[in-house]
Design an enzyme around this catalytic site. Structure first.
Site, PDB file in Angstrom:
ATOM      1  N   HIS A 121      63.552  45.532  33.358  1.00 24.53           N
ATOM      2  CA  HIS A 121      62.131  45.043  33.035  1.00 24.53           C
ATOM      3  C   HIS A 121      61.133  45.808  33.268  1.00 24.53           C
ATOM      4  CE1 HIS A 121      63.507  40.604  33.031  1.00 24.53           C
ATOM      5  NE2 HIS A 121      64.599  41.011  33.637  1.00 24.53           N
TER       6      HIS A 121
ATOM      7  N   ARG B 170      49.898  37.826  36.469  1.00 23.38           N
ATOM      8  CA  ARG B 170      49.370  38.774  37.883  1.00 23.38           C
ATOM      9  C   ARG B 170      48.401  39.648  37.712  1.00 23.38           C
ATOM     10  NH1 ARG B 170      53.310  38.054  42.002  1.00 23.38           N
ATOM     11  NH2 ARG B 170      52.015  39.866  42.966  1.00 23.38           N
TER      12      ARG B 170
HETATM   13  C1  LIG Z   1      54.673  32.838  32.071  1.00 25.77           C
HETATM   14  C2  LIG Z   1      54.171  33.027  33.425  1.00 25.77           C
HETATM   15  C3  LIG Z   1      54.112  34.392  33.981  1.00 25.77           C
HETATM   16  C4  LIG Z   1      54.168  35.807  33.005  1.00 25.77           C
HETATM   17  O1  LIG Z   1      53.060  35.767  32.257  1.00 25.77           O
HETATM   18  P1  LIG Z   1      52.730  37.350  31.470  1.00 25.77           P
HETATM   19  O2  LIG Z   1      51.464  37.139  30.842  1.00 25.77           O
HETATM   20  O3  LIG Z   1      53.832  37.336  30.449  1.00 25.77           O
HETATM   21  O4  LIG Z   1      52.756  38.147  32.607  1.00 25.77           O
HETATM   22  C5  LIG Z   1      53.677  34.591  35.132  1.00 25.77           C
HETATM   23  N1  LIG Z   1      53.363  33.507  35.805  1.00 25.77           N
HETATM   24  C6  LIG Z   1      53.570  32.260  35.476  1.00 25.77           C
HETATM   25  C7  LIG Z   1      53.157  31.236  36.287  1.00 25.77           C
HETATM   26  C8  LIG Z   1      54.073  31.852  34.287  1.00 25.77           C
HETATM   27  O5  LIG Z   1      53.891  30.644  33.870  1.00 25.77           O
END
Ligand SMILES: *Cc1c(COP(=O)(O)O)cnc(C)c1O
Length: 820
Positions: free
Chosen positions: A369, A561
């Site tokens: 990842h 994040r």
């Molecule tokens: C989908 C999701 C993520 C991932 O978001 P990215 O934009 O791909 O970093 C992180 N936290 C939550 C709560 C999500 O639903």
């Protein structure tokens, strides 16, 4: 053999599920299981009773699925993940089992609104972000595409912290998601295993040729299973999410207690329970502490013992293990499983090392990842050896084999052989978990096409040359049930009216919507639904934060994040520059925008926390400046989690996916937004690249440096100061921040943050600023042409079907697991 094959034992008769029967059962659960008189039941009691009634129906299907896997000798898939960011389960379970209308009616007959009680369910945040959410989407998709699968992880008592703001600063509070109990789970006391730590390894010479090793751990704890059923779409099958809790072998040291040492008497108990107490809140950075390695081994060992026990219930020995079992390692957190499986097969089950190693390599596969070298997990050899002495020996034995193989091939220089080693000898000696996962797996996958190519060129270049067929790509996906059908029901109604229901079973059938993208009346209905989703979000912001938002403004959203590579800072700097321009050119027609942010920062990540404070400080100035005339608002909504995403995603006009190219492995937030009809502004990073291919370059706003350009600039050296001086907008915005315009109470608060851009600009904020600002004004121009805007955003919904996690899981099943 097992009772599963005994036909004399009857099964419970599946229940009827009309509203009347459901209503009657809800009253029964309230009375006899919760012990509440329905007349005085609180909303939480209704929720629990409703879940118990739904759970029974799921349980019927669950048993059926388990029996089917057993009867057909099906290959089982095990998904090992230290994180499962599952969120609420009620709506998901009820829609997937097809009982939403009946349950709504049953509850309504008591004056209970299902939407109100569903919102009381705690959001299970047993994960940090994308990696954990992917595991949750995969669990749902594996059930949907009918793969017998188990998720394995830890049942953290405290999931990811709850975020509050105090004067614009992030404050972390413990999350107590289990405060009202958890009606979804079944504790399985009978599925318990001993997990050891520390101690020594004894050698037993069986005869002249065979030596056995016996690990004598100094400490032992008990892992106990807690099962949550996961229902697939249309209840195709129900799989198990098995999370481990930790218990002491001796709950209380009675001698100590009787001697008056009441705290010491609980020492063992506290020590054991600390294993499953908290999720480490760092995202994309290794936690590095001993407790973390203990957590990793604890859940890996429990899961493997469980897998082997289940295999022996059905098969005579482990020669068939790789044919009947596929184990997917979600990142390196469970990588110690490779050594643990070899240990269990050799030391416990008497197999020889070569045979065990062969089985392990054919059973495991590993998903990477992250590419950041500093983010790859490594453990100091002394710590690893002290905690897991037998595993250390096995790691050395594996390493000897691999290094010999590389030397024999004569394809690798001394330095390249050192890169392949499971032990990093360059400083203090460390065990490289990424290399262990790689050599112990038959398949190593990246999570987007770009990320997979970069894996071959960077972190795993030398291992890739030694094993050139192992690396493959499986672009991430999202479950369309949660991320379209449940979170955006009005849009689903509109789509069904236009193209029928096929897309509900085959997301790629959304393609048929393309034909509607330019139809004015369809655009109008699509826009009306977007607006109503925005009104709902505006109501949430109004009630939680007291800020009024105009739903006719463009809702520009960045939620994820908080990380420097995700570049919330670039977004904020651009907002400041827009603020300057709105004030200096009041005569121009500015597109009204609301910039919404949400996301948590790792508690130890100083710059990320500063970025949150900056967003809040900037919001305070801009939102209260009358000369802005409401044309720009900035809102940071606290406590981002799955439930908040389910409200924000359908309300977005513009989706911000602006990571430094080469640094976001895939992203899944990007997919959620596009599927729900937002335009993406983004870099050519992660899955954005493939999204552009699917939605068409005209329907996504790509800007900025490519991954190749970023690595070139980093290698050749980059002069951000010169770039900043050439851009009046950028230098003004940075100067405003660093000189304290937004922090009059502490003028130097952000000096360090901005100095980072001037001095090295590692994340290319300065380098990409002009391209980003230009792209934003082009987005404004599209917005102004309403027909063009909806033609593009409808095409996004139409063409995102491929990003369903059902597709991803089919690819894993066909190409990695050979299951299902
Ligand atoms: C989908 C999701 C993520 C991932 O978001 P990215 O934009 O791909 O970093 C992180 N936290 C939550 C709560 C999500 O639903």
């Amino acid at each position: 053999m097992d009772r599963l094959s005994n036909e004399k034992i009857p099964s419970a008769a599946p229940r009827e599920s009309n509203a009347g029967v459901l209503a009657q059962e809800i009253i029964e659960r309230l009375t006899y299981r919760i012990g509440k008189d329905p007349k005085v039941a609180k909303p939480h009691d209704w929720l629990t009773a409703a879940i118990l009634v739904v759970r029974d129906r799921i349980t019927d299907k669950w048993m059926e699925s388990t029996r089917k896997a057993y009867a057909t000798d099906a290959k089982r898939v095990y998904y090992l993940s230290l994180e499962f960011l599952i969120g609420r389960l009620m709506r998901d379970a009820v829609t997937n089992i097809g009982l939403m209308d009946e349950l709504r009616e049953a509850l309504a007959s008591f004056g209970v609104d299902i939407d109100v009680i569903a919102a009381l369910e705690p959001d299970a945040a047993l994960g940090n972000g994308g990696l954990g959410r992917l595991a949750a989407c995969f669990m749902e998709s594996m059930a949907t595409v009918d793969i017998p699968a188990y998720g394995y992880g830890i049942r953290y008592v405290h999931g990811l912290f709850r975020q509050q703001m105090a004067d614009g600063w992030q404050v972390e509070l413990p999350e107590t998601w289990l405060a009202h109990g958890n009606p979804w789970e079944f504790e399985r006391r009978e599925s318990s295993y001993e997990i050891g730590f520390g101690g020594s390894v004894e050698t037993v010479n069986v005869d002249e040729e065979v030596t056995r090793y016996v690990w004598k751990p100094a400490e032992r704890v008990i892992a106990t299973a807690c099962d949550t059923p996961v229902v697939g779409w249309r209840a195709k099958r129900v799989n198990t999410l098995r999370l481990w809790t930790a218990h002491p072998i001796d709950p209380i040291l009675l001698d100590a207690f009787n001697a008056g040492d009441h705290i010491g008497a609980l020492r063992e108990s506290n020590k054991a329970e600390s294993l499953a107490r908290v999720l480490y809140p760092a995202d994309a950075t290794p936690a590095g502490q001993e407790l973390r390695l203990r957590q990793e081994f604890f859940f890996s060992s429990a899961s493997l013992q469980d897998i082997l026990r289940r295999h022996l219930q059905q098969y005579p020995d482990f020669t068939s293990l790789a044919d009947k079992v596929a184990i997917q390692l979600n990142d390196t957190h469970p990588a110690v499983s490779v050594a643990e499986l070899v240990r269990l097969l050799t030391d416990v089950h008497g197999m020889d090392f070569e045979a065990a190693w062969d089985i392990a390599r054919h059973t495991f596969s590993y998903t990477n990842h992250t590419l950041l070298p500093e983010a790859l997990e490594t453990w100091p050899v002394p710590l690893f050896e002290r905690l897991l002495p037998r595993h250390m020996q096995i790691v050395y034995a594996i390493n000897a084999k691999i290094l010999l193989e590389a030397r024999k091939q004569k394809s690798h220089s001394d330095q390249e052989v050192r890169n392949i080693s499971l032990i990093d000898e360059s400083g203090d000696r460390r065990v490289r978990m990424g290399n262990l996962a790689f050599v112990g797996s038959h398949s190593i996958n990246g999570v987007s096409a770009l990320h997979t190519e970069l894996m071959k060129e960077t972190v795993f270049a030398d291992l890739h040359r030694l094993y050139p067929t192992r690396i493959n790509n499986k672009t991430n996906g999202i479950t369309p049930r949660r991320w379209l059908m449940q979170c955006n029901p009005d849009l689903v109604t509109l789509i069904r009216g236009a193209i029928g229901d096929e897309f509900m079973d085959n997301t790629e059938a959304l393609q048929a919507l393309d034909a509607f993208a330019d139809k004015p009346d369809f655009q109008e209905q699509f826009a009306r639904i977007k607006r109503s989703n925005k009104v709902k979000l505006a109501q949430l912001v109004q009630s939680r934060m007291g800020i009024r938002l105009d739903p006719s403004a463009m809702f520009d959203i960045q939620i994820k994040r908080i990380h420097e590579y995700k570049r919330q800072l670039l977004n904020i700097v651009e907002a400041i520059s827009l603020y300057d321009q709105i004030r200096s050119h009041p005569e121009l027609d500015w597109v009204p925008r609301v910039k919404l942010f949400a996301g948590k920062a790792a508690p130890s990540y100083h710059n990320a926390k500063l970025i949150i404070k900056l967003a809040n400080d900037v919001a305070k100035v801009i939102n209260n400046d009358p000369s802005v005339r409401g044309l720009l608002k900035i809102v940071f909504i606290p406590n981002y989690n799955v439930s908040l995403a389910e409200i924000m995603v359908p309300a977005a006009d513009l989706s911000e996916q602006i990571s430094t190219a080469g640094m976001e492995a895939s992203g899944t937030g990007n997919m959620k937004f596009a599927l729900n009809g937002a335009l993406t502004i983004g870099t050519l990073d992660g899955a954005n690249v493939e999204m552009r291919d699917w939605v068409g370059a005209d329907n996504i706003k790509i800007f900025g440096m490519t991954a190749d350009e970023v690595s070139k600039v980093r290698a050749e050296g980059h002069n951000p100061r010169a770039i900043i001086e050439q851009s009046r907008e950028l230098s003004q915005a940075l100067f405003a921040i660093s000189s304290g315009v937004f922090s009059p109470d502490d003028r130097n608060r952000f000096t360090g943050l901005i100095d980072g851009i001037y001095n090295h600009d590692w994340f290319m904020v300065a380098a990409d600023f002009d391209a980003y600002a230009t792209a934003q004004r082009e987005v404004d121009a599209i917005w102004t042409d309403t027909a063009s805007w909806y033609s593009k955003t409808i095409r996004n919904t139409a063409r995102m079907g491929w990003f369903s996690s059902d597709r991803t899981i089919r690819q894993y099943a066909g190409e990695i697991w050979r299951a299902g």
